[in-house]
Write a protein that holds these residues in place. Structure first.
Motif, short mmCIF file in Angstrom:
data_model
loop_
_atom_site.label_atom_id
_atom_site.label_comp_id
_atom_site.label_asym_id
_atom_site.label_seq_id
_atom_site.Cartn_x
_atom_site.Cartn_y
_atom_site.Cartn_z
N UNK A 150 59.39 63.25 45.31
CA UNK A 150 58.31 62.50 44.66
C UNK A 150 58.68 62.21 43.21
N UNK A 151 58.26 61.04 42.75
CA UNK A 151 58.52 60.64 41.37
C UNK A 151 57.24 60.13 40.75
N UNK A 152 56.78 60.77 39.70
CA UNK A 152 55.59 60.32 39.00
C UNK A 152 56.04 59.35 37.92
N UNK A 153 55.67 58.09 38.07
CA UNK A 153 56.05 57.11 37.05
C UNK A 153 55.02 57.11 35.91
N UNK A 154 53.96 57.90 36.06
CA UNK A 154 52.95 58.08 35.02
C UNK A 154 52.98 59.51 34.51
N UNK A 155 51.99 59.84 33.66
CA UNK A 155 51.87 61.17 33.05
C UNK A 155 53.00 61.42 32.05
N UNK A 156 53.09 60.47 31.09
CA UNK A 156 54.08 60.58 30.00
C UNK A 156 53.87 61.89 29.23
N UNK A 157 54.93 62.44 28.76
CA UNK A 157 54.95 63.72 28.04
C UNK A 157 54.57 64.91 28.93
N UNK A 158 54.57 64.67 30.23
CA UNK A 158 54.31 65.78 31.15
C UNK A 158 55.34 65.69 32.28
N UNK A 159 54.95 65.11 33.40
CA UNK A 159 55.84 65.12 34.57
C UNK A 159 56.44 63.75 34.88
N UNK A 160 56.31 62.82 33.95
CA UNK A 160 56.76 61.44 34.21
C UNK A 160 58.28 61.37 34.41
N UNK A 161 58.68 60.60 35.42
CA UNK A 161 60.11 60.33 35.64
C UNK A 161 60.42 58.96 35.05
N UNK A 162 61.40 58.90 34.12
CA UNK A 162 61.79 57.60 33.57
C UNK A 162 62.81 56.94 34.51
N UNK A 163 63.27 55.75 34.12
CA UNK A 163 64.17 55.01 35.02
C UNK A 163 65.47 55.78 35.30
N UNK A 164 65.94 56.51 34.30
CA UNK A 164 67.18 57.27 34.51
C UNK A 164 66.98 58.30 35.63
N UNK A 165 65.85 58.97 35.58
CA UNK A 165 65.55 59.95 36.64
C UNK A 165 65.40 59.25 37.99
N UNK A 166 64.67 58.13 37.97
CA UNK A 166 64.45 57.41 39.24
C UNK A 166 65.77 56.99 39.87
N UNK A 167 66.62 56.38 39.06
CA UNK A 167 67.88 55.86 39.62
C UNK A 167 68.75 57.00 40.16
N UNK A 168 68.89 58.05 39.36
CA UNK A 168 69.72 59.18 39.81
C UNK A 168 69.15 59.83 41.07
N UNK A 169 67.86 60.02 41.07
CA UNK A 169 67.23 60.72 42.20
C UNK A 169 67.23 59.85 43.47
N UNK A 170 66.97 58.55 43.30
CA UNK A 170 66.99 57.65 44.47
C UNK A 170 68.40 57.64 45.10
N UNK A 171 69.41 57.61 44.24
CA UNK A 171 70.80 57.62 44.74
C UNK A 171 71.09 58.89 45.52
N UNK A 172 70.64 60.01 44.95
CA UNK A 172 70.88 61.30 45.59
C UNK A 172 70.12 61.37 46.93
N UNK A 173 68.90 60.85 46.93
CA UNK A 173 68.11 60.84 48.18
C UNK A 173 68.85 60.06 49.26
N UNK A 174 69.43 58.94 48.85
CA UNK A 174 70.18 58.12 49.83
C UNK A 174 71.35 58.94 50.40
#
Ligand code: URQ
Ligand code: ZN
Ligand code: ZN
Length: 463
Positions: A150-174
């Motif tokens: 799961x990736x929270x694109x909201x909740x800045x300064x808490x659990x938010x995943x920025x684009x760097x996290x999204x790209x790395x994690x999506x690649x790893x999921x693949x």
């Protein structure tokens, strides 16, 4: 234990037919007409009723530490409430704090879930990135039966995943054969809009939807879908609440991309007028993200479910009581986000979906159970009434009715977002792992009876 469900109409996602269902231990062992059971078997009379796969709620938060407090329902009370409503499996979320090792958080959640009364399984949130996260994702998929992140694109300064996290994690999921899921809201926009509203003195709960307009969700949905497209991985968008995010899904699917969407029971039937209520406690009780939307969006969500661009229904069950919500009495950004619904989802969707002709009973089964089992790779163990499947069954009385209320709910907490709604079509009996756990108002949930459900990674099947 042997349980025979006799005289009902079995409803699966593909068809409905008259049949008895025989359960031995925790499995269904026979589906057919005129089945007999050994002496001592539990007999459930399903005459005049539907016999359907137990519900799978793809999105709950039991015992979640969030926004300075912890949700009211733990894994026992939350799953027990689900059983009373015909939901026999929940998909909850492990949410590590930024920099917290994924495995540490995972083991914490697994420990909390040991008291669950119904089966459970976890999406694991990726809230930060480094090599250890890369490695732990592999461990979770290969050794712990996790196939969604799961990736929270909201909740800045808490659990938010920025684009760097999204790209790395999506690649790893693949790489791993797992599916990324996203909470789609642009966290930076939300943050800035919240600051602007507070600076203007708009501090009450009516500011909540103003800080999260549909465009905020649409931007994030489009971004997540685009990232998934570039990487070539499927993506699942949780709690789709607006027409614009749904359009993003529909567009991507029309272009051949594998994108799935989840609708919440609440978003389907509750509109944004709740935030205008003069009773601020009532308005705060409805603060969740994305917020409730106008009727236009509700209609779009129903069309999404009917047309096959939304696939699952969930609740995002994340209940807080009035005292907890009061933390944001002078600042709407501090109201703990979340509402309940695990107990009401099935009846609300039947009443607003099947009774209105929007969904057939088989389509109801598809969006409350089967699609979830297929998307998250636990079909046909779950999501179907068939020999060999788990004996997770709901006997559904289409003529039974009930008025939903916090006064009668099993879920903890002092509020029910469906308060006063009378639904026709309710569970009369719930069977979980072959045992009758709910029988016409009598809830017999047992702490610890629920099991963790391993979900294998997605692998190509060779001919
Ligand atoms: O965003 C969510 O899914 C959780 C963490 C909080 N609840 C909510 O407002 N939807
Ligand atoms: Zn969310
Ligand atoms: Zn959630």
């Amino acid at each position: 234990m042997t349980t025979l469900i006799r005289g009902g109409t079995v409803v699966n996602a593909d068809r409905a037919f008259r049949a008895d269902v025989l359960c031995e231990g925790d499995k269904i062992v026979a589906v057919g007409e005129n089945l007999s059971a050994p002496a001592g078997a539990v007999i459930v009379d399903a005459g005049g009723q539907y016999v359907m796969p137990g519900g799978i709620d793809t999105h709950t938060h039991m015992q979640l530490p969030f926004m300075g407090t912890v949700t009211m329902d733990d894994f026992f009370t939350g799953t027990a409430a689900g059983l009373a409503g015909g939901t026999t499996t929940i998909m909850d979320f492990v949410i590590p704090n930024p920099k917290q090792p994924l495995m540490e958080a995972y083991h914490t959640w697994r420990e909390w879930a040991r008291k669950a009364a119904a089966d459970y399984t976890f999406h694991v949130a990726v809230t930060w990135w480094d090599d250890s996260v890369y490695k732990d994702m592999g461990t979770l998929v290969n050794e712990y039966g996790v196939n969604s992140f799961k990736h929270f694109m909201a909740y800045k300064n808490a659990i938010m995943a920025d684009d760097e996290v999204l790209v790395n994690s999506f690649r790893r999921a693949l790489e791993l054969g797992a599916i990324p899921t996203v909470h789609a809201e642009n966290g930076e926009l939300v943050f800035q809009l919240q600051k602007e509203l507070m600076a203007k003195g708009i501090t009450g709960p009516r500011a909540h939807p103003l800080s999260r307009p549909p465009q905020v969700e649409a931007e994030a949905a489009n971004r997540a879908i685009t990232i998934a497209n570039v990487i070539g991985v499927p993506v699942y968008i949780v709690h789709v609440s607006c027409a614009e995010a749904l359009d993003a899904i529909a567009r991507a699917r029309a272009n051949g991309q594998r994108v799935y969407g989840e609708a919440l029971a609440g978003h389907l039937v509750i509109d944004d007028s709740v935030y205008e209520c003069a009773d601020l406690e009532f308005a705060r009780a409805h603060v969740m993200s994305p917020p409730f939307r106008s009727r236009r969006h509700q209609n779009a969500l129903w069309h999404g479910l009917q047309g096959g661009n939304l696939h699952t229904t969930a609740t995002d069950h994340c209940s807080f009581c009035a005292a907890q919500k009061a933390a944001g009495a002078n600042d709407f950004t501090k109201i703990p986000n979340g509402c309940g619904g695990v107990e009401e989802r099935m009846a609300v969707i039947w009443d607003a979906g099947v009774n209105t002709g929007r969904l057939t009973p088989s389509e109801f089964v598809r969006v409350t159970s089967t699609n979830a089992a297929q998307i998250f790779n636990i079909y046909p163990r779950k999501g179907v009434i068939a020999v060999g499947a788990d004996a997770d069954i709901v006997v559904w009385d289409p003529n039974g009715s009930k008025t939903l209320s916090a006064k009668t709910q099993h879920s903890k907490g002092d509020f029910n977002v469906f308060e006063g709604r009378t639904v026709r079509g309710i569970p009369s009996v719930t069977v979980a792992a072959g045992t009758v756990v709910y029988d016409k108002g009598d809830l017999r949930a047992v702490a610890g009876a629920g099991r963790h459900v391993d979900r294998p990674a997605f692998k190509p099947v060779s001919a």
